[in-house]
Write a protein that holds these residues in place. Sequence first.
Motif, PDB file in Angstrom:
ATOM      1  N   LEU A  46       0.824  -1.206   0.000  1.00 50.53           N
ATOM      2  CA  LEU A  46       0.000   0.000   0.000  1.00 50.53           C
ATOM      3  C   LEU A  46       0.861   1.259   0.000  1.00 50.53           C
ATOM      4  N   LYS A  49       2.026   2.600  -3.349  1.00 50.75           N
ATOM      5  CA  LYS A  49       1.053   3.247  -4.230  1.00 50.75           C
ATOM      6  C   LYS A  49       1.195   4.766  -4.144  1.00 50.75           C
ATOM      7  N   GLU A  53      -3.641   6.912  -6.021  1.00 55.73           N
ATOM      8  CA  GLU A  53      -4.150   5.536  -5.951  1.00 55.73           C
ATOM      9  C   GLU A  53      -4.762   5.252  -4.588  1.00 55.73           C
ATOM     10  N   LEU A  54      -4.093   5.720  -3.547  1.00 54.49           N
ATOM     11  CA  LEU A  54      -4.626   5.530  -2.198  1.00 54.49           C
ATOM     12  C   LEU A  54      -5.948   6.262  -2.038  1.00 54.49           C
ATOM     13  N   GLY A  56      -8.067   6.895  -4.303  1.00 54.53           N
ATOM     14  CA  GLY A  56      -9.065   6.114  -5.038  1.00 54.53           C
ATOM     15  C   GLY A  56      -9.586   4.938  -4.227  1.00 54.53           C
ATOM     16  N   MET A  57      -8.800   4.492  -3.285  1.00 53.74           N
ATOM     17  CA  MET A  57      -9.205   3.391  -2.400  1.00 53.74           C
ATOM     18  C   MET A  57      -9.845   3.927  -1.121  1.00 53.74           C
ATOM     19  N   LEU A  59      -8.200   5.845   1.030  1.00 53.88           N
ATOM     20  CA  LEU A  59      -7.164   5.828   2.060  1.00 53.88           C
ATOM     21  C   LEU A  59      -6.255   7.028   1.948  1.00 53.88           C
ATOM     22  N   HIS A  67      -5.878   0.826   8.366  1.00 54.43           N
ATOM     23  CA  HIS A  67      -6.578  -0.005   7.380  1.00 54.43           C
ATOM     24  C   HIS A  67      -6.113  -1.466   7.469  1.00 54.43           C
TER      25      HIS A  67
END
Length: 75
Positions: A46, A49, A53-54, A56-57, A59, A67
């Motif tokens: 993670l 990333k 990208e995080l 988008g999750m 996070l 998490h």
Amino acid sequence: MAYTTANTQILPSHLRARLDSFFATVGMGFNAYIERRSRMDQILRLNAKTDAELAGMGLTRDGIPQHVFRDLFYI
């Protein structure tokens, strides 16, 4: 065909109990190591990333540990 069984005891019961306890403790330590190792791999993946990208999750970089360990911490 007949089978014969021999029930031999090499160690006295008190020593068997101590030996069982020792191996149970070692086993628990090994399980904890494996669990921690697998979670560390997830944290590293993670963390590799991008922030986008995080996001988008759902996070943030600061939220990665929470998490990954979310099943242990009821936040």
